[in-house]
Design an enzyme around this catalytic site. Structure first.
Site, mmCIF file in Angstrom:
data_model
loop_
_atom_site.group_PDB
_atom_site.id
_atom_site.type_symbol
_atom_site.label_atom_id
_atom_site.label_comp_id
_atom_site.label_asym_id
_atom_site.label_seq_id
_atom_site.Cartn_x
_atom_site.Cartn_y
_atom_site.Cartn_z
ATOM 1 N N CYS A 2 30.802 40.725 32.713
ATOM 2 C CA CYS A 2 29.973 40.070 31.709
ATOM 3 C C CYS A 2 30.705 39.974 30.377
ATOM 4 O O CYS A 2 31.438 40.885 29.986
ATOM 5 C CB CYS A 2 28.647 40.770 31.450
ATOM 6 S SG CYS A 2 27.662 41.005 32.916
ATOM 7 N N ARG A 27 35.365 37.068 32.365
ATOM 8 C CA ARG A 27 34.650 38.335 32.544
ATOM 9 C C ARG A 27 33.451 38.200 33.475
ATOM 10 O O ARG A 27 32.869 39.208 33.887
ATOM 11 C CB ARG A 27 34.177 38.852 31.191
ATOM 12 C CG ARG A 27 35.275 39.080 30.196
ATOM 13 C CD ARG A 27 34.714 39.560 28.893
ATOM 14 N NE ARG A 27 34.136 40.874 29.014
ATOM 15 C CZ ARG A 27 34.791 42.003 28.864
ATOM 16 N NH1 ARG A 27 36.073 41.968 28.562
ATOM 17 N NH2 ARG A 27 34.205 43.156 29.015
ATOM 18 N N TRP A 74 28.387 38.637 35.308
ATOM 19 C CA TRP A 74 28.965 39.073 36.577
ATOM 20 C C TRP A 74 27.941 40.082 37.104
ATOM 21 O O TRP A 74 27.827 41.186 36.587
ATOM 22 C CB TRP A 74 30.315 39.736 36.321
ATOM 23 C CG TRP A 74 31.075 40.132 37.538
ATOM 24 C CD1 TRP A 74 31.907 39.351 38.280
ATOM 25 C CD2 TRP A 74 31.115 41.430 38.147
ATOM 26 N NE1 TRP A 74 32.451 40.079 39.311
ATOM 27 C CE2 TRP A 74 31.978 41.356 39.258
ATOM 28 C CE3 TRP A 74 30.489 42.647 37.881
ATOM 29 C CZ2 TRP A 74 32.243 42.442 40.088
ATOM 30 C CZ3 TRP A 74 30.749 43.736 38.710
ATOM 31 C CH2 TRP A 74 31.619 43.621 39.791
ATOM 32 N N ASN A 100 26.245 43.876 28.305
ATOM 33 C CA ASN A 100 27.302 44.086 29.304
ATOM 34 C C ASN A 100 27.342 45.571 29.590
ATOM 35 O O ASN A 100 27.555 46.374 28.682
ATOM 36 C CB ASN A 100 28.646 43.615 28.731
ATOM 37 C CG ASN A 100 29.829 44.080 29.557
ATOM 38 O OD1 ASN A 100 29.710 44.232 30.772
ATOM 39 N ND2 ASN A 100 30.957 44.293 28.921
ATOM 40 N N GLY A 101 27.097 45.946 30.854
ATOM 41 C CA GLY A 101 27.107 47.360 31.208
ATOM 42 C C GLY A 101 26.049 47.629 32.269
ATOM 43 O O GLY A 101 25.536 46.700 32.894
ATOM 44 N N GLU A 481 51.703 42.859 45.827
ATOM 45 C CA GLU A 481 51.231 41.994 44.746
ATOM 46 C C GLU A 481 51.100 40.543 45.236
ATOM 47 O O GLU A 481 50.139 39.854 44.895
ATOM 48 C CB GLU A 481 52.190 42.115 43.551
ATOM 49 C CG GLU A 481 51.882 41.244 42.361
ATOM 50 C CD GLU A 481 50.514 41.467 41.718
ATOM 51 O OE1 GLU A 481 49.786 42.402 42.112
ATOM 52 O OE2 GLU A 481 50.149 40.663 40.855
ATOM 53 N N LYS A 485 47.651 38.485 45.127
ATOM 54 C CA LYS A 485 47.508 37.205 44.416
ATOM 55 C C LYS A 485 46.923 36.163 45.353
ATOM 56 O O LYS A 485 46.009 35.447 44.997
ATOM 57 C CB LYS A 485 48.859 36.690 43.877
ATOM 58 C CG LYS A 485 49.432 37.382 42.674
ATOM 59 C CD LYS A 485 48.689 37.163 41.394
ATOM 60 C CE LYS A 485 47.643 38.208 41.180
ATOM 61 N NZ LYS A 485 47.958 39.358 40.379
ATOM 62 N N GLU A 488 43.177 36.902 46.266
ATOM 63 C CA GLU A 488 42.156 36.800 45.222
ATOM 64 C C GLU A 488 41.915 35.374 44.744
ATOM 65 O O GLU A 488 40.804 35.041 44.365
ATOM 66 C CB GLU A 488 42.408 37.763 44.061
ATOM 67 C CG GLU A 488 43.599 37.484 43.213
ATOM 68 C CD GLU A 488 43.821 38.546 42.141
ATOM 69 O OE1 GLU A 488 42.869 39.212 41.717
ATOM 70 O OE2 GLU A 488 44.978 38.702 41.719
ATOM 71 N N HIS A 504 54.804 49.313 63.435
ATOM 72 C CA HIS A 504 53.850 50.364 63.792
ATOM 73 C C HIS A 504 52.417 49.857 63.856
ATOM 74 O O HIS A 504 51.486 50.638 63.749
ATOM 75 C CB HIS A 504 53.986 51.534 62.806
ATOM 76 C CG HIS A 504 55.367 52.087 62.773
ATOM 77 N ND1 HIS A 504 55.867 52.896 63.764
ATOM 78 C CD2 HIS A 504 56.391 51.874 61.910
ATOM 79 C CE1 HIS A 504 57.128 53.194 63.495
ATOM 80 N NE2 HIS A 504 57.474 52.583 62.370
ATOM 81 N N LYS A 604 37.784 39.761 35.093
ATOM 82 C CA LYS A 604 39.100 40.166 34.595
ATOM 83 C C LYS A 604 39.119 41.623 34.147
ATOM 84 O O LYS A 604 40.066 42.345 34.357
ATOM 85 C CB LYS A 604 39.488 39.267 33.428
ATOM 86 C CG LYS A 604 40.825 39.638 32.842
ATOM 87 C CD LYS A 604 41.808 38.536 33.004
ATOM 88 C CE LYS A 604 43.208 38.931 32.679
ATOM 89 N NZ LYS A 604 44.038 39.008 33.874
HETATM 90 C C1 F6R Z 1 44.602 41.258 39.935
HETATM 91 C C2 F6R Z 1 44.091 41.895 38.738
HETATM 92 C C3 F6R Z 1 43.418 43.202 38.862
HETATM 93 C C4 F6R Z 1 43.753 44.078 37.656
HETATM 94 C C5 F6R Z 1 42.947 45.390 37.705
HETATM 95 C C6 F6R Z 1 43.318 46.320 36.575
HETATM 96 O O1 F6R Z 1 45.207 40.043 39.664
HETATM 97 O O2 F6R Z 1 44.192 41.347 37.665
HETATM 98 O O3 F6R Z 1 43.747 43.838 40.051
HETATM 99 O O4 F6R Z 1 45.122 44.352 37.661
HETATM 100 O O5 F6R Z 1 41.581 45.103 37.639
HETATM 101 O O6 F6R Z 1 43.111 45.713 35.344
HETATM 102 P P1 F6R Z 1 43.820 46.235 34.038
HETATM 103 O O7 F6R Z 1 45.282 46.036 34.198
HETATM 104 O O8 F6R Z 1 43.238 45.400 32.933
HETATM 105 O O9 F6R Z 1 43.472 47.683 33.910
#
Ligand code: F6R
Length: 609
Positions: A2, A27, A74, A100-101, A481, A485, A488, A504, A604
């Site tokens: 949020c 967010r 969210w 937000n919370g 990674e 990517k 997601e 394995h 995010k």
């Molecule tokens: C993936 C992504 C998330 C963040 C994770 C940690 O693309 O962005 O996996 O890396 O939520 O977020 P931060 O780095 O802001 O603590």
């Protein structure tokens, strides 16, 4: 998790709120809403969907009034419906709030409020706050909010307006991030800086249990008991341009292309005459640094992958034993750490609740915490003993890209710094390793300028349902990674594995439909073995896409597709190798008509545990 933004000033609030909300949409984007006060009446408009979609139905910006609050959601409590979207009103319709919370005792509060005659129109936890404030209202919205908050357990970043006091915007924070933005004859509240950067770069970070009362030309900060607090104003040095798409179709693509600049900025001033200039930022004495015998790195998601690369760097070069922990697990175990352990926390946002809790756990055990953070003044940066900032600029695309490579650069600098201190490398060697680092931005440019092959591969394989990403050594985290990517932003199921581990179990998945992405750069350790692993996939008809070192003719003979990256040190190859994987994920998502900036179900900044 949020996003909220609030405005009070002389301008029409609605367009400012909606524009700001679009910068916070990373967010949460399952619903959005806005509330203003016009001629002493609260107006609320809200609906489900992304802001642009809602704007096609509702003329958000048309709302009148010079004060207002808005929210992008969210969902946590209550499904995605118009009723559950914020803002929420009290029974009288005079008080409007955004939140937000998570209110942990909402169920018990709701029962009490219902008994007292309150009527609820949503199934959110948030709505109880509006009714609680109403219950406590006696002509003073500040006092009513304070008394309501005293009954609440949980996390909140809160914006409140009241039609009976149209010259006041109330803000409060506990555990969820909230800033005040200070302008000329106008003031703001927001979950994050990009929302208000166009109007002001002067911000105040609210701490837990702090409240603020904003008028158009003043602000007052108090604690939950009403005691006045003086707080530092922080000047943000981000350029507001960085929070715009600048001609790119998506923030994700723009941020992938910003990596050379992000790395240059992150290195700026930190290398002087072949020396690493981070001692002051580290804020640890020589004695404290010398006694570090073990490092534990805590992080989540992409930042956790950066930590794994950091482990490789630190053990390989500085010879310090390192352990990597998921921040969310760390605090629920009994971590064995002491004053000889250094905890490093990595976070782009600096607000991830799990990482913040891990830091608190470490500090309880008297362990120093250095954080690697992108957002200045964020909660993690404030609670750590010291911060090594990444200067990637605001990262708005939900999938982390430029922050990741900037984190790797900081980890590399820290590794070389510790290698010098612990004398595991001599000065000449450190200089040589720094020279390779300096070349990275240019090498990244080259890589980014030639992405036709990646686009071609994405066009061919965009409809696959699964993919494997394999790598070894420093490139195993890059495989993880790459898989993260892809899944997601494109919703294709993808897994990352150490290449040799495939035998394995995962090898059972290989058939002619399975694309397997190998990170197979040349090195003295495992390159030959990786070639063997590629042969194993080819023998089972799998499709091999290899990320290889430029000029590698051997790999071209066995892989179906080869994407070349410039030659660099093996340990730095991870920083280059991830770029084609970011682009691949981006192109696959856009080929599938998905919005990579707002992948479903994601937010995010994960500010709930
Ligand atoms: C993936 C992504 C998330 C963040 C994770 C940690 O693309 O962005 O996996 O890396 O939520 O977020 P931060 O780095 O802001 O603590």
């Amino acid at each position: 998790m949020c996003g909220i933004i609030g405005y009070i000033g002389n301008s029409k609030a609605a367009p400012i709120l909606i524009e700001g909300l679009k910068r916070l949409e990373y967010r949460g984007y399952d619903s959005a809403g806005i509330s203003t006060i016009d001629k002493n009446n609260i107006i609320v408009e809200k609906d489900i969907g992304k802001i642009n979609e809602i704007e096609n139905k509702i003329n958000f910006s048309g709302l009148d009034g010079n004060i207002g609050i808005s929210h992008c959601r969210w969902a946590t409590h209550g499904s995605v419906t118009k009723e559950n979207a914020h803002p929420h009103l009290d029974c009288s319709g005079n008080i409007s709030i955004v939140h937000n919370g998570i209110i942990e005792n909402f169920s018990e509060l709701k029962q009490k409020l219902i008994k007292n005659g309150h009527k609820f129109s949503s199934s959110t936890d948030t709505e109880v706050i509006a009714h609680l404030i109403e219950d406590n209202y006696n002509g003073d919205i500040e006092k009513a909010t304070r008394n309501a908050l005293k009954q609440i357990e949980g996390s909140y970043a809160l914006g409140v307006i009241c039609s009976k006091e149209p010259d006041k915007l109330i803000a409060a924070r506990n555990e969820s991030p909230l800033i005040l933005g200070l302008g000329k004859d106008e003031n703001f509240i927001a979950s994050d800086v990009p929302a208000i950067l166009k109007y002001t770069n002067k911000v105040i970070y609210l701490e837990n249990n702090e409240m603020a009362v904003l008028t158009k030309n003043n602000y007052l900060i108090k604690d939950i008991n009403g005691n006045k607090i003086n707080k530092k104003i922080v000047e943000i040095d981000w350029d507001s341009e960085l929070a715009e798409k600048s001609g790119y179709e998506h923030f994700m693509l723009k941020e992938i292309h910003e990596q050379p600049r992000a790395i240059t900025e992150t290195l700026n001033g930190r290398i002087e005459n072949g020396n690493i200039n981070i001692k002051e930022e580290l804020n640890l004495s020589n004695e404290e640094l010398q006694k570090i015998s073990r490092i534990v790195i805590v992080a989540c998601g992409t930042s956790w992958h950066a930590a794994l690369v950091g482990e490789f760097m630190l053990e390989e070069l500085a010879k310090i034993p390192v352990e990597i922990e998921y921040a969310s697990e760390f605090r629920y175990r009994n971590p064995v750490i002491n004053e000889n352990t250094l905890v490093i926390a990595i976070s782009q946002s600096g607000e991830t609740a799990d990482t913040l809790s891990a830091i608190r756990e470490a500090k309880k055990r008297n362990t120093k915490v250095v954080s690697i953070v992108n957002v200045k003044g964020s909660s993690i940066s404030r609670e750590s003993d010291s911060v090594l900032y990444t200067y990637a600029g605001p990262e708005i695309g939900v999938a982390s890209t430029k922050a990741f490579t900037a984190q790797l650069v900081v980890l590399y600098l820290f590794t070389l710094f510790m290698s010098g201190l612990k004398k595991s490398l001599d000065d000449e060697k450190i200089k040589e390793l720094l020279e390779k680092l300096r070349k990275l931005p240019l090498q990244m440019e080259t890589l980014l300028n030639d992405n036709k092959e990646i686009k071609r591969i994405s066009d061919i394989y965009k409809d696959k349902h699964n993919a494997l990403f394999l790598g070894r050594g420093v490139n195993f985290p890059i495989a993880l990674e790459g898989a993260l990517k892809l899944k997601e932003v494109s919703y294709i199921h993808a897994e990352g594995y150490p290449a040799a581990e495939m035998k394995h179990g995962p090898i059972a998945l290989i058939d002619k439909n399975m694309p397997v992405v190998f990170i197979a750069t040349k090195d003295i350790y495992t390159y030959k073995k990786v070639l063997g692993n590629i042969q194993e996939i080819k023998a089972r008809d799998g499709i091999v896409i290899a990320i290889a070192t430029e000029g590698d003719e051997e790999i071209k003979k066995i892989a179906d597709y080869v994407i070349e990256i410039p030659k660099t040190l093996y340990i730095l190859s991870s920083i280059l190798a991830v770029i084609p994987l970011q682009l691949l994920a981006y192109y696959v998502a856009t080929d599938r008509n998905l919005d990579p900036d707002k992948p479903r179900n994601l937010s995010k900044s994960v500010t709930v545990e």
